[in-house]
Design a protein around this motif. Structure first.
Motif, PDB file in Angstrom:
ATOM      1  N   ILE A   1       0.834  -1.217   0.000  1.00 24.05           N
ATOM      2  CA  ILE A   1       0.000   0.000   0.000  1.00 24.05           C
ATOM      3  C   ILE A   1       0.859   1.255   0.000  1.00 24.05           C
ATOM      4  O   ILE A   1       1.804   1.383   0.782  1.00 24.05           O
ATOM      5  CB  ILE A   1      -0.920   0.077   1.240  1.00 24.05           C
ATOM      6  N   HIS A   2       0.485   2.186  -0.855  1.00 20.81           N
ATOM      7  CA  HIS A   2       1.115   3.505  -0.890  1.00 20.81           C
ATOM      8  C   HIS A   2       0.094   4.548  -0.441  1.00 20.81           C
ATOM      9  O   HIS A   2      -1.084   4.452  -0.760  1.00 20.81           O
ATOM     10  CB  HIS A   2       1.595   3.812  -2.316  1.00 20.81           C
ATOM     11  N   TRP A   3       0.565   5.538   0.317  1.00 22.10           N
ATOM     12  CA  TRP A   3      -0.294   6.604   0.853  1.00 22.10           C
ATOM     13  C   TRP A   3      -0.070   7.838   0.002  1.00 22.10           C
ATOM     14  O   TRP A   3       0.855   8.619   0.254  1.00 22.10           O
ATOM     15  CB  TRP A   3       0.064   6.848   2.335  1.00 22.10           C
ATOM     16  N   HIS A   4      -0.900   7.975  -1.016  1.00 17.82           N
ATOM     17  CA  HIS A   4      -0.665   8.994  -2.032  1.00 17.82           C
ATOM     18  C   HIS A   4      -0.822  10.409  -1.469  1.00 17.82           C
ATOM     19  O   HIS A   4      -1.895  10.788  -1.006  1.00 17.82           O
ATOM     20  CB  HIS A   4      -1.617   8.776  -3.216  1.00 17.82           C
ATOM     21  N   GLY A   5       0.271  11.168  -1.557  1.00 19.65           N
ATOM     22  CA  GLY A   5       0.255  12.563  -1.112  1.00 19.65           C
ATOM     23  C   GLY A   5       0.795  12.760   0.287  1.00 19.65           C
ATOM     24  O   GLY A   5       1.048  13.888   0.697  1.00 19.65           O
TER      25      GLY A   5
ATOM     26  N   TYR B   1      -6.250  13.049   0.667  1.00 16.03           N
ATOM     27  CA  TYR B   1      -5.212  12.165   0.157  1.00 16.03           C
ATOM     28  C   TYR B   1      -5.871  10.814  -0.132  1.00 16.03           C
ATOM     29  O   TYR B   1      -7.071  10.650   0.088  1.00 16.03           O
ATOM     30  CB  TYR B   1      -4.075  12.048   1.178  1.00 16.03           C
ATOM     31  N   TRP B   2      -5.099   9.847  -0.607  1.00 16.47           N
ATOM     32  CA  TRP B   2      -5.728   8.548  -0.855  1.00 16.47           C
ATOM     33  C   TRP B   2      -4.701   7.439  -0.784  1.00 16.47           C
ATOM     34  O   TRP B   2      -3.504   7.713  -0.721  1.00 16.47           O
ATOM     35  CB  TRP B   2      -6.517   8.556  -2.155  1.00 16.47           C
ATOM     36  N   TYR B   3      -5.154   6.217  -0.746  1.00 20.15           N
ATOM     37  CA  TYR B   3      -4.224   5.086  -0.705  1.00 20.15           C
ATOM     38  C   TYR B   3      -4.581   4.098  -1.805  1.00 20.15           C
ATOM     39  O   TYR B   3      -5.737   3.947  -2.184  1.00 20.15           O
ATOM     40  CB  TYR B   3      -4.188   4.431   0.674  1.00 20.15           C
ATOM     41  N   HIS B   4      -3.555   3.458  -2.310  1.00 23.55           N
ATOM     42  CA  HIS B   4      -3.741   2.478  -3.387  1.00 23.55           C
ATOM     43  C   HIS B   4      -2.503   1.599  -3.453  1.00 23.55           C
ATOM     44  O   HIS B   4      -1.467   1.942  -2.887  1.00 23.55           O
ATOM     45  CB  HIS B   4      -4.014   3.203  -4.716  1.00 23.55           C
ATOM     46  N   PRO B   5      -2.576   0.460  -4.144  1.00 24.52           N
ATOM     47  CA  PRO B   5      -1.414  -0.431  -4.225  1.00 24.52           C
ATOM     48  C   PRO B   5      -0.320   0.156  -5.125  1.00 24.52           C
ATOM     49  O   PRO B   5      -0.606   1.038  -5.941  1.00 24.52           O
ATOM     50  CB  PRO B   5      -1.972  -1.721  -4.830  1.00 24.52           C
ATOM     51  N   HIS B   6       0.897  -0.354  -4.956  1.00 22.88           N
ATOM     52  CA  HIS B   6       2.024   0.161  -5.743  1.00 22.88           C
ATOM     53  C   HIS B   6       3.044  -0.919  -6.106  1.00 22.88           C
ATOM     54  O   HIS B   6       4.244  -0.650  -6.109  1.00 22.88           O
ATOM     55  CB  HIS B   6       2.713   1.286  -4.961  1.00 22.88           C
ATOM     56  N   PRO B   7       2.594  -2.118  -6.466  1.00 20.55           N
ATOM     57  CA  PRO B   7       3.564  -3.146  -6.894  1.00 20.55           C
ATOM     58  C   PRO B   7       4.018  -2.810  -8.314  1.00 20.55           C
ATOM     59  O   PRO B   7       3.217  -2.321  -9.102  1.00 20.55           O
ATOM     60  CB  PRO B   7       2.728  -4.430  -6.892  1.00 20.55           C
TER      61      PRO B   7
ATOM     62  N   TYR C   1       9.045   8.939  -8.462  1.00 19.29           N
ATOM     63  CA  TYR C   1       8.306   9.925  -9.267  1.00 19.29           C
ATOM     64  C   TYR C   1       7.900   9.193 -10.532  1.00 19.29           C
ATOM     65  O   TYR C   1       8.631   8.348 -11.040  1.00 19.29           O
ATOM     66  CB  TYR C   1       9.130  11.190  -9.527  1.00 19.29           C
ATOM     67  N   HIS C   2       6.700   9.472 -11.007  1.00 22.07           N
ATOM     68  CA  HIS C   2       6.197   8.693 -12.139  1.00 22.07           C
ATOM     69  C   HIS C   2       4.993   9.344 -12.786  1.00 22.07           C
ATOM     70  O   HIS C   2       4.380  10.257 -12.229  1.00 22.07           O
ATOM     71  CB  HIS C   2       5.842   7.269 -11.699  1.00 22.07           C
ATOM     72  N   CYS C   3       4.657   8.817 -13.944  1.00 19.49           N
ATOM     73  CA  CYS C   3       3.420   9.205 -14.594  1.00 19.49           C
ATOM     74  C   CYS C   3       2.304   8.440 -13.891  1.00 19.49           C
ATOM     75  O   CYS C   3       2.418   7.250 -13.653  1.00 19.49           O
ATOM     76  CB  CYS C   3       3.465   8.854 -16.080  1.00 19.49           C
ATOM     77  N   HIS C   4       1.208   9.146 -13.556  1.00 22.60           N
ATOM     78  CA  HIS C   4       0.108   8.466 -12.851  1.00 22.60           C
ATOM     79  C   HIS C   4      -0.957   7.947 -13.809  1.00 22.60           C
ATOM     80  O   HIS C   4      -2.037   7.537 -13.392  1.00 22.60           O
ATOM     81  CB  HIS C   4      -0.507   9.373 -11.783  1.00 22.60           C
ATOM     82  N   ASN C   5      -0.655   7.964 -15.110  1.00 22.41           N
ATOM     83  CA  ASN C   5      -1.419   7.134 -16.025  1.00 22.41           C
ATOM     84  C   ASN C   5      -0.911   5.739 -15.665  1.00 22.41           C
ATOM     85  O   ASN C   5       0.264   5.399 -15.882  1.00 22.41           O
ATOM     86  CB  ASN C   5      -1.057   7.503 -17.465  1.00 22.41           C
TER      87      ASN C   5
ATOM     88  N   MET D   1       2.117  13.886 -13.985  1.00 23.35           N
ATOM     89  CA  MET D   1       3.348  13.535 -13.275  1.00 23.35           C
ATOM     90  C   MET D   1       3.185  13.693 -11.765  1.00 23.35           C
ATOM     91  O   MET D   1       2.740  14.732 -11.286  1.00 23.35           O
ATOM     92  CB  MET D   1       4.507  14.395 -13.788  1.00 23.35           C
ATOM     93  N   HIS D   2       3.579  12.675 -11.056  1.00 22.36           N
ATOM     94  CA  HIS D   2       3.399  12.619  -9.604  1.00 22.36           C
ATOM     95  C   HIS D   2       4.745  12.412  -8.929  1.00 22.36           C
ATOM     96  O   HIS D   2       5.565  11.659  -9.417  1.00 22.36           O
ATOM     97  CB  HIS D   2       2.454  11.463  -9.267  1.00 22.36           C
ATOM     98  N   MET D   3       4.944  13.110  -7.807  1.00 26.55           N
ATOM     99  CA  MET D   3       6.145  12.898  -6.997  1.00 26.55           C
ATOM    100  C   MET D   3       5.730  12.453  -5.602  1.00 26.55           C
ATOM    101  O   MET D   3       4.827  13.029  -5.005  1.00 26.55           O
ATOM    102  CB  MET D   3       6.956  14.187  -6.877  1.00 26.55           C
ATOM    103  N   HIS D   4       6.418  11.449  -5.101  1.00 25.66           N
ATOM    104  CA  HIS D   4       6.190  11.012  -3.719  1.00 25.66           C
ATOM    105  C   HIS D   4       6.895  11.974  -2.767  1.00 25.66           C
ATOM    106  O   HIS D   4       7.772  12.724  -3.161  1.00 25.66           O
ATOM    107  CB  HIS D   4       6.728   9.593  -3.522  1.00 25.66           C
ATOM    108  N   GLY D   5       6.493  11.880  -1.497  1.00 22.53           N
ATOM    109  CA  GLY D   5       7.109  12.729  -0.489  1.00 22.53           C
ATOM    110  C   GLY D   5       6.356  14.032  -0.359  1.00 22.53           C
ATOM    111  O   GLY D   5       5.132  14.063  -0.434  1.00 22.53           O
TER     112      GLY D   5
HETATM  113 CU1  C2O Z   1      -0.658   7.451  -6.414  1.00 18.72          CU
HETATM  114 CU2  C2O Z   1       3.247   6.492  -6.797  1.00 18.72          CU
HETATM  115  O1  C2O Z   1       1.300   6.928  -6.605  1.00 18.72           O
END
Ligand code: C2O
Ligand code: CU
Ligand code: CU
Length: 541
Positions: A136-140, A174-180, A521-525, A460-464
């Motif tokens: 699980i990743h905690w987005h944002g 914020y939201w949570y979703h898987p990240h494998p 960091y990644h494209c959230h498509n 484009m999304h950045m973690h942290g």
């Molecule tokens: Cu919403 Cu790296 O994720």
């Protein structure tokens, strides 16, 4: 409205776009949310026997203000009349702390909404009961690297992962979703996602609509077969290159969503939880939107928009006053038509020809608001919502450029690279505590071969930590598509995801404080992300 059933003939006819497509498509298992036919996990390991995972924590479970158990497991939900739909779903229980820290979303595949306050310590015990690795990743959220749900921490069926972290974020949606790695798209598509709402004193002092007048809504698109089962990537490689587009719009997991309201103000929190679809939100009667927040919480002051552009993973908070409406009235939230970016295969007409997909840019209804009750509540919209300290470009110690491009045979890349589990290029290192400017440059297509000339938007999304958007620059080639969406951008405030249109450059600025280690960091498509349009950055001491 009845369900649009995927025609089997069309399905078969378009599922194989050629050998190259099949070869690349084979790298990403198609989703079948049933244990019996589950693909192997993406690292090719056979699932290990149940084994507790030890992870570093900041504090013992007993010191947590809230302790939750979250499980990911198969479930069946009633989405359409007739046969229930098999999904993968998060469910949870509160082990310790406030009972309302978890709010289930009734009749839905959505995970329970987590509600926390800034400064609280959270412990989550995640139990994995699905036949495919996940995490699980905690987005944002700004959490330590080991708590962030990086794909290197995936666990298998029967295993557990213990999270503990303090809520450092300001109030926000914020939201949570898987990240494998490689299978985030199919897992989110199967249902794995939930809201994570944070409140704080500053926000609570504003007296914004709360309780039943504060409504989180996630918008997603899906395709169902004749037996009400989810169909993922029926178009094979095409769906991977473009990103998956469905033909049914679900809100909080339900089609034809009706929102009953009273004649009073509401706070609506919208999340685009779709794998790849961009929405251009507009009211059926042309009313403008009053925006009070986005990805990282409240704006400094409310802003108006004629429509809202919401890319995958982005959130928008609206203050909507139904006071002037009359009981019995209805108003529809729509996605308005926009110019789908063109070029390459899209220009060749492939885009509109896909089986069972509503093309990007096509108009449709999202939900219907029904004014059902009279109310005298008239709480005014505060003129000032928060204080946002601007990060000055002069304080940046570096400017990094990230080129978003199609590079056959790798597919979508970031500076020509694709994701490697722990690899970090020299320019992907950041000194802890520093401020940097990152410039995302959407070049569109490149070179010959598959996808050459393809122009697609990339959220484009950045973690942290959250970033601030400094500026945007659009090339002449991308202007028509950009013009049809840009008035709906909400670049104010704190963001963690920004839509970068074809031919566009966007500069963002942020801090890299508090935690060292690997972040993404990644494209959230999600189809692009799964293809490897994702990289690590490393915060070093
Ligand atoms: Cu919403 Cu790296 O994720
Ligand atoms: Cu994230
Ligand atoms: Cu992308």
């Amino acid at each position: 409205m009845t369900k649009k059933t995927l025609s089997r003939r069309k399905f078969l006819g378009l599922s194989g776009l050629g050998l190259a497509a099949a070869a690349i498509a084979a790298c990403t298992p198609a989703l079948t949310p049933t244990p019996s036919s589950a693909p192997e996990n993406s690292t090719g390991q056979t699932p290990s026997s149940p084994q507790p995972t030890t992870t570093p924590t900041n504090f013992p479970q007993s010191a947590a203000d809230v302790s939750l158990a979250l499980a990911a497991a198969p479930a069946a939900v009633q989405i359409w009349p007739g046969q229930p739909t098999e999904v993968w779903r998060f469910s949870g229980t509160v082990l310790a702390g406030a009972a309302d820290a978890l709010q289930p979303v009734p009749n839905s595949y959505l995970g329970p909404t987590i509600r926390m306050k800034k400064g609280q310590k959270l412990h989550v015990s995640f139990t994995h009961e699905l036949p495919q690795e996940s995490i699980i990743h905690w987005h944002g959220l700004h959490v330590p690297a080991e708590m962030d749900g990086h794909p290197r921490y995936v666990i298998n069926k029967g295993e557990q992962f213990e999270y503990s972290y303090e809520i450092l974020n300001r109030a926000g949606t914020y939201w949570y979703h898987p990240h494998p790695h490689g299978i985030t798209g199919p897992q989110v598509y199967a249902g794995m996602a939930g809201f994570f709402l944070v409140s704080d004193d500053e926000e609570q002092a504003l007296g914004l609509p709360s309780g039943e007048y504060d409504i989180p809504l996630v918008i997603q698109d899906r395709v169902f077969d004749g037996n009400n089962q989810l169909v993922y990537r029926a178009n094979g490689m095409m769906d991977q290159m473009m990103g998956f587009l469905g033909n049914e719009i679900l809100v909080n997991g339900q089609p034809n969503f009706i929102l009953p309201v009273a004649t009073r103000p509401y706070r609506l929190r919208l999340l685009n939880g779709s794998n790849s679809r961009i929405y251009k939100l507009g009211w059926s009667d042309g009313s403008p939107f009053t925006v009070i927040g986005n990805d990282g919480g409240l704006l400094e002051k409310p802003v108006q928009r004629p429509y809202i552009t919401l890319a995958p993973a982005e959130r928008i908070e609206l203050w909507v006053d139904f006071s002037d409406r009359s009981v019995g009235e209805q108003i529809v939230l729509k996605s308005l038509p926009f110019v789908a970016p063109e070029g390459g295969m899209m220009g060749g007409g492939m885009m509109g020809g896909s089986a069972a997909s509503l093309p990007l840019g096509a108009p449709f209804d999202i939900l219907t608001v029904r004014i059902e009750k009279a109310s005298n509540e008239r709480s005014p919209l505060p003129a000032k919502l928060s204080t946002i300290e601007r990060i000055s470009p002069e304080d940046a110690v570096a400017t990094k450029q990230v080129v978003l491009a199609m590079r056959p045979p790798n597919g979508w890349t970031l500076n020509g690279r694709t994701f490697q589990m722990t690899a970090v290029a020299p320019e992907e290192r950041v000194k802890m505590g520093s401020i940097e400017i990152w410039e995302f440059i959407n070049e569109g297509g490149g070179g010959m071969g598959m996808g050459g000339g393809m122009m697609l938007p990339h959220p484009m999304h950045m973690h942290g930590e959250q970033f601030q958007i400094l500026d945007r620059q659009i090339s002449r080639a991308g202007k028509a598509a950009w013009d049809s969406l840009s008035e709906g951008f909400v670049d104010e405030g704190w963001k963690d995801t920004v839509l970068v249109m074809p031919g566009e450059r966007v500069r963002v600025i942020r801090r890299f404080a508090d935690f060292t280690g690997l972040f993404l960091y990644h494209c959230h498509n999600l189809e692009h992300e799964d293809m490897g349009m994702m990289r690590n950055f490393e915060i070093v001491a």
